[in-house]
Enzyme design. Structure first.
Site, mmCIF file in Angstrom:
data_model
loop_
_atom_site.group_PDB
_atom_site.id
_atom_site.type_symbol
_atom_site.label_atom_id
_atom_site.label_comp_id
_atom_site.label_asym_id
_atom_site.label_seq_id
_atom_site.Cartn_x
_atom_site.Cartn_y
_atom_site.Cartn_z
ATOM 1 C CG ASP A 67 -5.987 -7.771 -5.025
ATOM 2 O OD1 ASP A 67 -6.142 -8.970 -4.757
ATOM 3 O OD2 ASP A 67 -5.715 -6.924 -4.160
ATOM 4 C CB SER A 102 -4.218 -7.335 4.821
ATOM 5 O OG SER A 102 -3.905 -6.094 4.242
ATOM 6 C CG HIS A 133 -1.845 -1.049 1.421
ATOM 7 N ND1 HIS A 133 -1.706 -2.031 2.378
ATOM 8 C CD2 HIS A 133 -2.997 -1.330 0.759
ATOM 9 C CE1 HIS A 133 -2.733 -2.855 2.303
ATOM 10 N NE2 HIS A 133 -3.526 -2.473 1.329
#
Ligand code: PAF
Length: 282
Positions: free
Chosen positions: A147, A183, A34
Protein backbone atom coordinates in the site's frame (compact mmCIF):
# COMPACT_ATOMS: atom_id res chain seq x y z
CA UNK A 1 0.89 -12.07 24.98
CA UNK A 2 -1.74 -9.68 26.34
CA UNK A 3 -4.90 -9.32 24.23
CA UNK A 4 -7.02 -6.30 25.15
CA UNK A 5 -10.22 -4.70 23.87
CA UNK A 6 -11.13 -1.40 25.53
CA UNK A 7 -9.11 1.82 25.54
CA UNK A 8 -8.67 1.50 29.31
CA UNK A 9 -7.36 -2.09 29.04
CA UNK A 10 -4.98 -0.88 26.35
CA UNK A 11 -3.76 2.00 28.54
CA UNK A 12 -2.99 -0.39 31.42
CA UNK A 13 -1.31 -2.99 29.19
CA UNK A 14 0.74 -0.33 27.38
CA UNK A 15 1.95 1.08 30.70
CA UNK A 16 3.23 -2.42 31.50
CA UNK A 17 5.60 -2.42 28.51
CA UNK A 18 9.00 -0.90 29.06
CA UNK A 19 11.33 0.55 26.45
CA UNK A 20 10.44 1.34 22.84
CA UNK A 21 7.41 -0.31 21.28
CA UNK A 22 7.13 -1.34 17.61
CA UNK A 23 3.52 -1.21 16.39
CA UNK A 24 2.07 -3.10 13.42
CA UNK A 25 -1.41 -1.75 12.63
CA UNK A 26 -3.51 -4.36 10.75
CA UNK A 27 -7.07 -5.21 9.76
CA UNK A 28 -6.45 -8.88 10.60
CA UNK A 29 -6.67 -11.97 8.37
CA UNK A 30 -2.91 -12.01 8.64
CA UNK A 31 -0.61 -13.37 5.95
CA UNK A 32 3.16 -13.62 5.57
CA UNK A 33 3.34 -9.96 4.55
CA UNK A 34 1.98 -8.92 7.97
CA UNK A 35 4.14 -11.48 9.76
CA UNK A 36 7.31 -10.15 8.12
CA UNK A 37 6.43 -6.72 9.61
CA UNK A 38 5.69 -8.29 13.00
CA UNK A 39 9.05 -10.09 13.06
CA UNK A 40 10.80 -6.85 12.22
CA UNK A 41 8.91 -4.93 14.91
CA UNK A 42 9.98 -7.60 17.39
CA UNK A 43 13.65 -7.43 16.34
CA UNK A 44 13.99 -3.65 16.20
CA UNK A 45 12.17 -2.64 19.41
CA UNK A 46 12.00 -3.68 23.07
CA UNK A 47 8.39 -4.83 22.63
CA UNK A 48 6.03 -5.53 19.74
CA UNK A 49 2.36 -4.52 19.60
CA UNK A 50 -0.22 -5.33 16.91
CA UNK A 51 -3.68 -3.84 16.39
CA UNK A 52 -6.41 -5.82 14.63
CA UNK A 53 -9.31 -3.61 13.58
CA UNK A 54 -11.34 -3.55 10.39
CA UNK A 55 -11.64 0.23 10.34
CA UNK A 56 -15.09 1.28 9.07
CA UNK A 57 -14.10 4.91 8.36
CA UNK A 58 -11.73 3.87 5.56
CA UNK A 59 -14.38 1.89 3.65
CA UNK A 60 -16.67 3.64 1.17
CA UNK A 61 -20.44 2.99 1.18
CA UNK A 62 -20.14 0.52 -1.72
CA UNK A 63 -17.02 -1.25 -0.42
CA UNK A 64 -16.53 -4.63 1.22
CA UNK A 65 -16.61 -3.74 4.96
CA UNK A 66 -19.14 -6.41 6.03
CA UNK A 67 -17.55 -9.03 3.78
CA UNK A 68 -13.95 -8.19 4.72
CA UNK A 69 -12.31 -11.53 5.70
CA UNK A 70 -11.84 -12.12 9.43
CA UNK A 71 -10.25 -14.94 11.45
CA UNK A 72 -9.30 -13.63 14.89
CA UNK A 73 -8.43 -16.98 16.50
CA UNK A 74 -6.01 -17.84 13.73
CA UNK A 75 -4.51 -14.32 13.82
CA UNK A 76 -3.93 -14.53 17.58
CA UNK A 77 -2.26 -17.95 17.26
CA UNK A 78 0.13 -16.54 14.61
CA UNK A 79 0.93 -13.50 16.75
CA UNK A 80 1.51 -15.59 19.88
CA UNK A 81 3.92 -17.75 17.85
CA UNK A 82 5.74 -14.65 16.67
CA UNK A 83 6.28 -13.55 20.28
CA UNK A 84 4.13 -10.41 20.17
CA UNK A 85 3.72 -8.70 23.56
CA UNK A 86 0.45 -6.83 23.13
CA UNK A 87 -2.54 -7.11 20.77
CA UNK A 88 -5.35 -4.55 20.66
CA UNK A 89 -8.57 -5.96 19.15
CA UNK A 90 -11.02 -3.12 19.76
CA UNK A 91 -14.72 -3.06 18.91
CA UNK A 92 -15.94 -0.17 16.77
CA UNK A 93 -17.18 1.67 19.90
CA UNK A 94 -13.75 1.38 21.56
CA UNK A 95 -12.12 3.25 18.68
CA UNK A 96 -15.03 5.54 17.87
CA UNK A 97 -16.95 6.12 21.10
CA UNK A 98 -20.48 7.57 20.94
CA UNK A 99 -20.28 11.18 19.75
CA UNK A 100 -16.87 10.72 18.06
CA UNK A 101 -16.51 13.63 15.64
CA UNK A 102 -12.85 14.42 14.93
CA UNK A 103 -11.15 13.35 11.71
CA UNK A 104 -7.71 13.88 10.22
CA UNK A 105 -7.89 14.91 6.55
CA UNK A 106 -4.67 14.46 4.59
CA UNK A 107 -3.74 16.74 1.67
CA UNK A 108 -2.84 16.28 -2.00
CA UNK A 109 -0.87 13.05 -1.70
CA UNK A 110 -4.18 11.40 -0.66
CA UNK A 111 -6.18 12.83 -3.58
CA UNK A 112 -4.66 10.83 -6.46
CA UNK A 113 -4.61 7.11 -7.39
CA UNK A 114 -6.42 5.13 -4.64
CA UNK A 115 -7.64 8.35 -3.02
CA UNK A 116 -9.27 9.52 -6.27
CA UNK A 117 -11.15 6.21 -6.63
CA UNK A 118 -11.96 5.76 -2.94
CA UNK A 119 -13.10 9.17 -1.64
CA UNK A 120 -12.59 9.45 2.13
CA UNK A 121 -10.41 6.34 2.29
CA UNK A 122 -7.23 8.10 3.41
CA UNK A 123 -9.15 10.35 5.81
CA UNK A 124 -10.23 7.12 7.54
CA UNK A 125 -6.66 5.77 7.45
CA UNK A 126 -5.12 9.02 8.77
CA UNK A 127 -7.73 9.16 11.54
CA UNK A 128 -7.24 5.59 12.78
CA UNK A 129 -3.45 5.92 12.56
CA UNK A 130 -3.56 9.14 14.60
CA UNK A 131 -5.68 7.40 17.26
CA UNK A 132 -3.37 4.37 17.31
CA UNK A 133 -0.23 6.48 17.58
CA UNK A 134 -1.69 8.44 20.50
CA UNK A 135 -3.01 5.40 22.40
CA UNK A 136 -0.10 3.00 21.76
CA UNK A 137 2.69 5.62 21.65
CA UNK A 138 5.00 3.47 19.52
CA UNK A 139 8.62 4.31 18.83
CA UNK A 140 8.25 2.87 15.32
CA UNK A 141 5.28 1.74 13.22
CA UNK A 142 5.46 -0.81 10.40
CA UNK A 143 3.49 -0.79 7.14
CA UNK A 144 3.63 -2.85 3.96
CA UNK A 145 4.98 -1.18 0.82
CA UNK A 146 2.17 -2.96 -1.06
CA UNK A 147 0.00 0.00 0.00
CA UNK A 148 2.59 2.51 -1.20
CA UNK A 149 0.20 5.46 -1.18
CA UNK A 150 -0.84 4.67 2.39
CA UNK A 151 2.85 4.79 3.37
CA UNK A 152 3.25 8.17 1.61
CA UNK A 153 0.13 9.57 3.35
CA UNK A 154 1.30 8.37 6.77
CA UNK A 155 4.81 9.78 6.29
CA UNK A 156 3.24 13.14 5.43
CA UNK A 157 0.91 12.91 8.47
CA UNK A 158 3.85 12.22 10.79
CA UNK A 159 5.90 15.07 9.29
CA UNK A 160 3.07 17.60 9.37
CA UNK A 161 1.85 16.86 12.91
CA UNK A 162 5.34 16.24 14.30
CA UNK A 163 4.38 12.80 15.60
CA UNK A 164 7.35 11.13 17.33
CA UNK A 165 7.01 7.83 15.45
CA UNK A 166 9.48 6.32 12.97
CA UNK A 167 7.69 4.96 9.89
CA UNK A 168 9.13 1.73 8.51
CA UNK A 169 7.92 0.33 5.17
CA UNK A 170 8.50 -3.40 4.68
CA UNK A 171 8.97 -4.78 1.15
CA UNK A 172 6.05 -6.37 -0.71
CA UNK A 173 5.90 -10.07 0.10
CA UNK A 174 4.92 -12.14 -2.95
CA UNK A 175 3.64 -15.65 -3.57
CA UNK A 176 6.26 -17.82 -5.32
CA UNK A 177 4.63 -17.02 -8.69
CA UNK A 178 4.82 -13.25 -8.12
CA UNK A 179 1.31 -12.34 -6.86
CA UNK A 180 1.60 -9.70 -4.11
CA UNK A 181 0.14 -11.07 -0.86
CA UNK A 182 -3.15 -9.44 0.15
CA UNK A 183 -6.10 -10.44 2.30
CA UNK A 184 -8.25 -9.62 -0.74
CA UNK A 185 -6.61 -12.44 -2.76
CA UNK A 186 -9.06 -14.80 -1.01
CA UNK A 187 -11.77 -13.31 -3.27
CA UNK A 188 -9.98 -14.59 -6.41
CA UNK A 189 -11.72 -17.54 -8.07
CA UNK A 190 -9.63 -20.54 -9.21
CA UNK A 191 -9.97 -19.31 -12.83
CA UNK A 192 -8.98 -15.73 -11.98
CA UNK A 193 -6.00 -16.61 -9.79
CA UNK A 194 -3.58 -17.26 -12.71
CA UNK A 195 -4.89 -14.14 -14.48
CA UNK A 196 -3.93 -12.04 -11.44
CA UNK A 197 -0.26 -12.59 -12.29
CA UNK A 198 -0.68 -9.99 -15.00
CA UNK A 199 -0.14 -7.24 -12.40
CA UNK A 200 3.36 -8.32 -11.39
CA UNK A 201 4.19 -9.16 -15.03
CA UNK A 202 3.27 -5.62 -16.12
CA UNK A 203 5.37 -4.07 -13.34
CA UNK A 204 8.28 -6.32 -14.19
CA UNK A 205 8.11 -5.20 -17.83
CA UNK A 206 8.22 -1.56 -16.73
CA UNK A 207 11.24 -2.32 -14.58
CA UNK A 208 13.03 -3.98 -17.50
CA UNK A 209 12.36 -0.92 -19.65
CA UNK A 210 13.57 1.36 -16.83
CA UNK A 211 16.72 -0.75 -16.43
CA UNK A 212 17.18 -0.53 -20.21
CA UNK A 213 17.26 3.28 -20.02
CA UNK A 214 13.62 4.25 -20.69
CA UNK A 215 12.94 7.57 -18.90
CA UNK A 216 9.73 8.62 -20.66
CA UNK A 217 6.97 8.01 -18.11
CA UNK A 218 4.25 7.61 -20.74
CA UNK A 219 6.32 4.96 -22.52
CA UNK A 220 6.66 3.12 -19.19
CA UNK A 221 2.89 3.33 -18.63
CA UNK A 222 2.28 2.11 -22.20
CA UNK A 223 4.53 -0.90 -21.56
CA UNK A 224 2.38 -1.86 -18.58
CA UNK A 225 -0.93 -1.21 -20.39
CA UNK A 226 0.16 -3.42 -23.27
CA UNK A 227 0.78 -6.41 -20.97
CA UNK A 228 -2.49 -5.81 -19.09
CA UNK A 229 -4.48 -5.57 -22.34
CA UNK A 230 -3.41 -9.10 -23.27
CA UNK A 231 -5.24 -10.57 -20.23
CA UNK A 232 -8.99 -10.80 -21.02
CA UNK A 233 -9.98 -11.34 -17.36
CA UNK A 234 -8.31 -8.07 -16.29
CA UNK A 235 -10.02 -4.66 -16.31
CA UNK A 236 -7.54 -1.83 -15.78
CA UNK A 237 -8.49 0.91 -13.35
CA UNK A 238 -5.24 2.89 -13.48
CA UNK A 239 -1.60 2.62 -14.46
CA UNK A 240 0.73 5.18 -12.92
CA UNK A 241 4.35 6.30 -13.01
CA UNK A 242 4.58 8.95 -10.32
CA UNK A 243 6.99 10.84 -8.10
CA UNK A 244 7.85 8.49 -5.19
CA UNK A 245 6.90 11.03 -2.45
CA UNK A 246 4.21 13.33 -3.88
CA UNK A 247 2.71 10.67 -6.20
CA UNK A 248 2.24 13.33 -8.89
CA UNK A 249 2.22 11.75 -12.37
CA UNK A 250 5.50 12.29 -14.23
CA UNK A 251 6.26 13.16 -17.84
CA UNK A 252 9.93 12.20 -17.54
CA UNK A 253 11.49 10.21 -14.74
CA UNK A 254 14.53 11.87 -13.19
CA UNK A 255 17.09 9.06 -12.88
CA UNK A 256 18.38 10.62 -9.64
CA UNK A 257 14.90 10.40 -8.05
CA UNK A 258 13.29 7.34 -9.63
CA UNK A 259 9.54 6.75 -9.55
CA UNK A 260 6.76 4.63 -8.17
CA UNK A 261 5.14 2.44 -10.83
CA UNK A 262 1.72 1.34 -9.59
CA UNK A 263 -1.51 -0.12 -10.90
CA UNK A 264 -5.01 -1.11 -9.91
CA UNK A 265 -6.73 -3.84 -11.87
CA UNK A 266 -9.98 -5.72 -11.37
CA UNK A 267 -9.51 -9.46 -11.92
CA UNK A 268 -12.90 -11.14 -11.61
CA UNK A 269 -14.46 -9.75 -8.41
CA UNK A 270 -11.52 -8.27 -6.48
CA UNK A 271 -9.79 -5.05 -7.38
CA UNK A 272 -6.08 -5.71 -6.90
CA UNK A 273 -3.26 -3.19 -6.50
CA UNK A 274 0.48 -3.65 -6.86
CA UNK A 275 3.52 -1.45 -7.30
CA UNK A 276 7.23 -1.37 -7.81
CA UNK A 277 9.81 1.27 -7.07
CA UNK A 278 11.84 2.25 -10.15
CA UNK A 279 14.96 2.84 -8.11
CA UNK A 280 17.18 5.86 -8.71
CA UNK A 281 20.11 5.29 -11.04
CA UNK A 282 23.30 7.23 -10.32
O1 PAF B 1 -3.22 -1.39 5.75
C1 PAF B 1 -4.16 -1.65 6.52
O2 PAF B 1 -4.45 -2.82 6.83
C2 PAF B 1 -4.99 -0.51 7.08
O3 PAF B 1 -5.17 0.51 6.15
C3 PAF B 1 -4.42 0.05 8.41
C4 PAF B 1 -3.03 0.66 8.20
C5 PAF B 1 -4.34 -1.05 9.43
C6 PAF B 1 -5.33 1.15 8.95
O4 PAF B 1 -6.62 0.66 9.22
Amino acid sequence: MKVVTTREELRVARAGLSGGVGLVPTMGFLHDGHLSLVRRAKQENDAAAVSIFVNPTQFGPTEDLAAYPRDLDHDLALLADAGVDLVWTPRVEDVYPAGFDTYVTPGGVADVLEGARRPGHFRGVATIISILFHLVAPQRAYFGQKDAQQVAVIRQLVRDLGLPVGIVAGPIIREPDGLAMSSRNTYLSAEDRPAALVLSRALHAAELAWDGGERDAEALRATMRQILAAEPRATVDYVSVAHPDTLAELATVDPAVGALASLAVRVGTPRLIDNLVLAPRG
